[in-house]
Motif scaffolding. Structure first.
Motif, PDB file in Angstrom:
ATOM      1  N   LYS A 490      32.627  56.160  65.698  1.00  0.00           N
ATOM      2  CA  LYS A 490      33.975  55.718  66.078  1.00  0.00           C
ATOM      3  C   LYS A 490      35.024  56.764  65.693  1.00  0.00           C
ATOM      4  O   LYS A 490      35.926  57.082  66.473  1.00  0.00           O
ATOM      5  N   TYR A 491      34.885  57.307  64.495  1.00  0.00           N
ATOM      6  CA  TYR A 491      35.812  58.338  64.034  1.00  0.00           C
ATOM      7  C   TYR A 491      35.735  59.579  64.923  1.00  0.00           C
ATOM      8  O   TYR A 491      36.756  60.156  65.317  1.00  0.00           O
ATOM      9  N   MET A 492      34.506  59.980  65.284  1.00  0.00           N
ATOM     10  CA  MET A 492      34.318  61.172  66.114  1.00  0.00           C
ATOM     11  C   MET A 492      34.808  60.937  67.542  1.00  0.00           C
ATOM     12  O   MET A 492      35.351  61.842  68.180  1.00  0.00           O
ATOM     13  N   LEU A 493      34.634  59.741  68.062  1.00  0.00           N
ATOM     14  CA  LEU A 493      35.108  59.433  69.417  1.00  0.00           C
ATOM     15  C   LEU A 493      36.631  59.502  69.495  1.00  0.00           C
ATOM     16  O   LEU A 493      37.197  59.904  70.515  1.00  0.00           O
ATOM     17  N   SER A 494      37.283  59.116  68.403  1.00  0.00           N
ATOM     18  CA  SER A 494      38.752  59.125  68.393  1.00  0.00           C
ATOM     19  C   SER A 494      39.329  60.510  68.127  1.00  0.00           C
ATOM     20  O   SER A 494      40.395  60.845  68.647  1.00  0.00           O
ATOM     21  N   GLY A 495      38.639  61.313  67.315  1.00  0.00           N
ATOM     22  CA  GLY A 495      39.223  62.580  66.886  1.00  0.00           C
ATOM     23  C   GLY A 495      38.486  63.821  67.321  1.00  0.00           C
ATOM     24  O   GLY A 495      38.747  64.917  66.804  1.00  0.00           O
ATOM     25  N   SER A 496      37.535  63.689  68.236  1.00  0.00           N
ATOM     26  CA  SER A 496      36.750  64.849  68.663  1.00  0.00           C
ATOM     27  C   SER A 496      36.645  64.868  70.181  1.00  0.00           C
ATOM     28  O   SER A 496      36.687  63.819  70.838  1.00  0.00           O
ATOM     29  N   GLU A 497      36.519  66.072  70.735  1.00  0.00           N
ATOM     30  CA  GLU A 497      36.349  66.215  72.173  1.00  0.00           C
ATOM     31  C   GLU A 497      34.877  66.361  72.560  1.00  0.00           C
ATOM     32  O   GLU A 497      34.553  66.637  73.719  1.00  0.00           O
ATOM     33  N   LYS A 498      34.008  66.204  71.610  1.00  0.00           N
ATOM     34  CA  LYS A 498      32.576  66.298  71.903  1.00  0.00           C
ATOM     35  C   LYS A 498      32.172  65.189  72.864  1.00  0.00           C
ATOM     36  O   LYS A 498      32.776  64.114  72.900  1.00  0.00           O
ATOM     37  N   SER A 499      31.128  65.456  73.630  1.00  0.00           N
ATOM     38  CA  SER A 499      30.647  64.456  74.579  1.00  0.00           C
ATOM     39  C   SER A 499      30.028  63.284  73.828  1.00  0.00           C
ATOM     40  O   SER A 499      29.653  63.391  72.654  1.00  0.00           O
ATOM     41  N   ILE A 500      29.900  62.173  74.520  1.00  0.00           N
ATOM     42  CA  ILE A 500      29.300  60.979  73.918  1.00  0.00           C
ATOM     43  C   ILE A 500      27.842  61.243  73.538  1.00  0.00           C
ATOM     44  O   ILE A 500      27.367  60.803  72.492  1.00  0.00           O
ATOM     45  N   THR A 501      27.152  62.011  74.377  1.00  0.00           N
ATOM     46  CA  THR A 501      25.763  62.360  74.066  1.00  0.00           C
ATOM     47  C   THR A 501      25.684  63.168  72.780  1.00  0.00           C
ATOM     48  O   THR A 501      24.823  62.928  71.921  1.00  0.00           O
ATOM     49  N   GLN A 502      26.592  64.147  72.605  1.00  0.00           N
ATOM     50  CA  GLN A 502      26.610  64.976  71.396  1.00  0.00           C
ATOM     51  C   GLN A 502      26.921  64.133  70.161  1.00  0.00           C
ATOM     52  O   GLN A 502      26.272  64.287  69.115  1.00  0.00           O
ATOM     53  N   ILE A 503      27.897  63.260  70.285  1.00  0.00           N
ATOM     54  CA  ILE A 503      28.277  62.415  69.144  1.00  0.00           C
ATOM     55  C   ILE A 503      27.124  61.492  68.766  1.00  0.00           C
ATOM     56  O   ILE A 503      26.799  61.333  67.580  1.00  0.00           O
ATOM     57  N   GLY A 504      26.480  60.907  69.760  1.00  0.00           N
ATOM     58  CA  GLY A 504      25.336  60.051  69.476  1.00  0.00           C
ATOM     59  C   GLY A 504      24.247  60.795  68.737  1.00  0.00           C
ATOM     60  O   GLY A 504      23.681  60.284  67.763  1.00  0.00           O
ATOM     61  N   LYS A 521      26.636  46.686  70.859  1.00  0.00           N
ATOM     62  CA  LYS A 521      26.270  45.527  70.048  1.00  0.00           C
ATOM     63  C   LYS A 521      27.158  45.430  68.811  1.00  0.00           C
ATOM     64  O   LYS A 521      27.544  44.356  68.367  1.00  0.00           O
ATOM     65  N   TYR A 522      27.502  46.588  68.249  1.00  0.00           N
ATOM     66  CA  TYR A 522      28.245  46.631  66.991  1.00  0.00           C
ATOM     67  C   TYR A 522      29.744  46.419  67.200  1.00  0.00           C
ATOM     68  O   TYR A 522      30.406  45.755  66.405  1.00  0.00           O
ATOM     69  N   THR A 523      30.297  47.002  68.275  1.00  0.00           N
ATOM     70  CA  THR A 523      31.755  47.003  68.460  1.00  0.00           C
ATOM     71  C   THR A 523      32.241  46.099  69.590  1.00  0.00           C
ATOM     72  O   THR A 523      33.432  45.801  69.671  1.00  0.00           O
ATOM     73  N   GLY A 524      31.335  45.705  70.473  1.00  0.00           N
ATOM     74  CA  GLY A 524      31.755  44.894  71.603  1.00  0.00           C
ATOM     75  C   GLY A 524      32.215  45.701  72.796  1.00  0.00           C
ATOM     76  O   GLY A 524      32.654  45.136  73.806  1.00  0.00           O
ATOM     77  N   MET A 525      32.150  47.021  72.704  1.00  0.00           N
ATOM     78  CA  MET A 525      32.524  47.876  73.831  1.00  0.00           C
ATOM     79  C   MET A 525      31.654  49.128  73.829  1.00  0.00           C
ATOM     80  O   MET A 525      31.053  49.477  72.805  1.00  0.00           O
ATOM     81  N   THR A 526      31.582  49.793  74.977  1.00  0.00           N
ATOM     82  CA  THR A 526      30.794  51.016  75.073  1.00  0.00           C
ATOM     83  C   THR A 526      31.548  52.163  74.421  1.00  0.00           C
ATOM     84  O   THR A 526      32.765  52.076  74.205  1.00  0.00           O
ATOM     85  N   PRO A 527      30.855  53.278  74.087  1.00  0.00           N
ATOM     86  CA  PRO A 527      31.568  54.444  73.534  1.00  0.00           C
ATOM     87  C   PRO A 527      32.671  54.941  74.455  1.00  0.00           C
ATOM     88  O   PRO A 527      33.750  55.339  73.985  1.00  0.00           O
ATOM     89  N   SER A 528      32.442  54.926  75.761  1.00  0.00           N
ATOM     90  CA  SER A 528      33.467  55.377  76.714  1.00  0.00           C
ATOM     91  C   SER A 528      34.699  54.489  76.653  1.00  0.00           C
ATOM     92  O   SER A 528      35.843  54.969  76.636  1.00  0.00           O
ATOM     93  N   GLU A 529      34.470  53.180  76.606  1.00  0.00           N
ATOM     94  CA  GLU A 529      35.590  52.240  76.510  1.00  0.00           C
ATOM     95  C   GLU A 529      36.345  52.413  75.196  1.00  0.00           C
ATOM     96  O   GLU A 529      37.578  52.345  75.160  1.00  0.00           O
ATOM     97  N   TYR A 530      35.608  52.635  74.113  1.00  0.00           N
ATOM     98  CA  TYR A 530      36.259  52.827  72.816  1.00  0.00           C
ATOM     99  C   TYR A 530      37.107  54.094  72.811  1.00  0.00           C
ATOM    100  O   TYR A 530      38.226  54.100  72.291  1.00  0.00           O
ATOM    101  N   ARG A 531      36.582  55.161  73.392  1.00  0.00           N
ATOM    102  CA  ARG A 531      37.337  56.421  73.452  1.00  0.00           C
ATOM    103  C   ARG A 531      38.610  56.254  74.285  1.00  0.00           C
ATOM    104  O   ARG A 531      39.672  56.746  73.920  1.00  0.00           O
ATOM    105  N   LEU A 532      38.523  55.566  75.409  1.00  0.00           N
ATOM    106  CA  LEU A 532      39.696  55.339  76.249  1.00  0.00           C
ATOM    107  C   LEU A 532      40.736  54.488  75.533  1.00  0.00           C
ATOM    108  O   LEU A 532      41.943  54.713  75.654  1.00  0.00           O
ATOM    109  N   LYS A 533      40.259  53.521  74.760  1.00  0.00           N
ATOM    110  CA  LYS A 533      41.168  52.633  74.034  1.00  0.00           C
ATOM    111  C   LYS A 533      42.059  53.400  73.064  1.00  0.00           C
ATOM    112  O   LYS A 533      43.239  53.096  72.886  1.00  0.00           O
ATOM    113  N   ASP A 534      41.472  54.423  72.426  1.00  0.00           N
ATOM    114  CA  ASP A 534      42.199  55.180  71.418  1.00  0.00           C
ATOM    115  C   ASP A 534      42.791  56.488  71.952  1.00  0.00           C
ATOM    116  O   ASP A 534      43.306  57.297  71.186  1.00  0.00           O
TER     117      ASP A 534
END
Length: 538
Positions: A490-504, A521-534
């Protein structure tokens, strides 16, 4: 990724041209062999497992079609490219049956051949990458499943986490677990003199052998080891038929043959095939341990459904207040040891003395049996926690070979507890161990590791590690590791430009689909949705 090529032709000048004219290194290949006939080619293929076999059809000793057949019979799956001047249909049909990818007619057009090999190289590399991804995903899921099952065996709730590893169709049968416990009777005594690496290697060898022996019998199963000399097989009753007694007997014979040079070590099995939920298998596991300890070791197999409750004859009440069964003290001593609660152990010794003091003549034999089993249990627990030096353990085993009175048995138990107290002052505290565990997790967040890996690093058993971890952090190892990975993601999705595959990948999920599944399952949204949210735009 360097690929391997095997070149086969009985004409030496063609073989030389094939090896020198094509830019093999540029195409991503290294040539691992040049063969002039099918026999030599088969030997090289068996040894090196080439990714590509470039092969003539008409050759002496063994022709190309026979070679292809032999290669496939041996399970080799590399691509095959035929060089041939023969264009008859029968040759083509036979070749297609064995998975030949393409044909190059003689005389060879080397430009055409290079282009064909280049395309094949790309396809082979893509196939390898996909296979590696699938294997990695399978390992991650298997590792997660093992971690959850170990926690469940130890009575540490992990049902919510189990939902993470159901497949996309929602498969997975939460109330369909069966348990088979295998215990190496005599292991603790026999292995006293073995160095720790030898004990670890021996236990691993048995675990791998169990996986091999049960592969023809079960489809969906996991082999776990909570402590030395004991293995637990958990399998799904929905996808598996009940294990036949004849099949288990064959497994027992093969396992016993592995320890034929150790006559005092005997494999004993206890089976419970009634479907259970995750939350129930801990009680089943404990009852099986009780059966294998309390039941006379005359037979190698026990079905838990056939065990009479008379085996668990209750102790007279009034000694400890409300006492349900003989197993009470075994559980209490184990809990006291693992939690480092010396005061509780001292109280248990007082209770035991009070119990023995009230015995009448007819109950003395039963008390001796109970105290003997308590001693065996204490020795195994202290071995797992590395709280008893080998020479001291050997001395206790030698005493147990003698005929001991109730008083002498009590004295031995007290001496073991006193040695445990002395060991506590030199042994790492649970806080220090858990600080080391926390540091290990942070340093290896992007790696595939499980309970066995971190337990080995800390120098303690899996069961002891799980108990310390749950007591210290208030959650299981699986829950903690998942939370750390997702919070970092979550921290990396908000503060990094790395791809979702790289972060995973950096937080331990090498396959994006699986990372997305766990994250959602953990957050209720996909990594893409979480990144867009922030994101600033949102």
């Amino acid at each position: 990724m360097r690929l391997k090529a095997l070149l086969v032709d009985d004409e030496v000048h063609i073989l030389n041209n094939l090896s020198k004219v094509l830019p093999w290194e540029d195409l991503g290949f290294e040539i691992i062999g040049l063969a002039k006939n099918g026999v030599d080619a088969l030997e090289a293929a068996t040894l090196h497992h080439p990714d590509l076999i470039l092969c003539d059809i008409r050759m002496p000793v063994m022709d190309g079609l026979t070679l292809i057949q032999k290669v496939r019979e041996q399970g080799l799956t590399g691509e095959i490219l035929l060089l041939t001047g023969y264009q008859e249909f029968e040759y083509a049909r036979t070749a297609i049956r064995y998975g030949v990818r393409d044909y190059i007619c003689k005389p060879i057009n080397y430009f055409e051949l290079e282009e064909t090999v280049r395309k094949l190289a790309k396809q082979i590399i893509e196939k390898k990458k996909q296979k590696n991804k699938e294997q990695l995903l399978s390992r991650v899921e298997s590792l997660a499943n093992e971690n959850i099952l170990i926690h469940s065996l130890l009575g540490q709730e992990a049902v919510k986490e189990d939902e993470l590893w159901q497949d996309e169709e929602g498969a997975g049968h939460p109330d369909s677990y069966a348990v088979l416990l295998l215990d190496m009777d005599g292991y603790a005594h026999e292995s006293i003199s073995w160095p720790a690496p030898e004990r670890k290697a021996w236990n691993l060898e048995i675990k791998l052998k169990l996986k091999e022996l049960f592969q023809p019998l079960l489809r969906d199963y996991t082999v776990l080891q909570v402590r030395e000399g004991e293995w637990c097989i958990i399998f799904d009753t929905v996808v598996n038929q009940p294990i036949a007694m004849e099949a288990l007997s064959l497994v027992h014979e093969k396992l016993q043959a592995m320890v034929k040079d150790k006559p005092h070590m005997l494999i004993r099995m206890c089976l419970g095939q009634e479907p259970r939920s995750l939350s129930e298998i801990s009680a089943v596991y404990q009852r099986m341990q009780q059966i294998l300890i309390l039941n006379p070791s005359q037979g190698w197999f026990t079905d838990i459904s056939n065990v009479s409750e008379d085996l668990f004859e209750p102790i007279p009440s009034g000694v400890l207040g409300v006492v349900d069964a003989q197993w009470h003290w075994v559980e209490q001593f184990g809990s006291g040891l693992r939690n480092g609660n010396y005061e509780a152990l001292t109280q248990m010794i007082s209770d035991l003395k009070a119990y023995v003091a009230r015995l009448n003549e007819t109950s003395v034999g039963r008390a001796e049996k109970l105290l003997y089993y308590l001693l065996i249990h204490l020795l195994r627990e202290m071995r797992e926690m590395q709280m008893l030096p080998g020479e001291q353990e050997e001395a206790v085993w030698l005493r147990l070979q003698e005929t001991l009175s109730v008083k002498e048995l009590i004295s031995l138990i007290v001496s073991l507890i006193e040695r445990y107290k002395d060991s506590l002052s030199t042994k790492k505290s649970s806080e220090v161990l858990m600080m080391s565990a926390q540091n290990y997790i942070q340093q290896n967040l992007g790696s595939d590791f499980g309970i066995e890996d971190i337990s080995d690093f800390l120098g303690i058993s899996c069961s002891y590690f799980c108990l310390l971890f749950k007591n210290h952090f208030g959650e299981t190892f699986v829950e903690y590791l998942t939370r750390q990975r997702i919070e970092t993601a979550k921290y990396m999705l908000s503060g990094s430009e790395k791809s979702i595959t790289q972060i995973g990948a950096e937080v331990g999920y090498q396959e994006r689909r699986y990372f997305t599944k766990v994250f959602q399952k953990y957050t209720g949204m996909t990594p893409s949705e979480y990144r867009l949210k922030d994101s600033p735009a949102s």
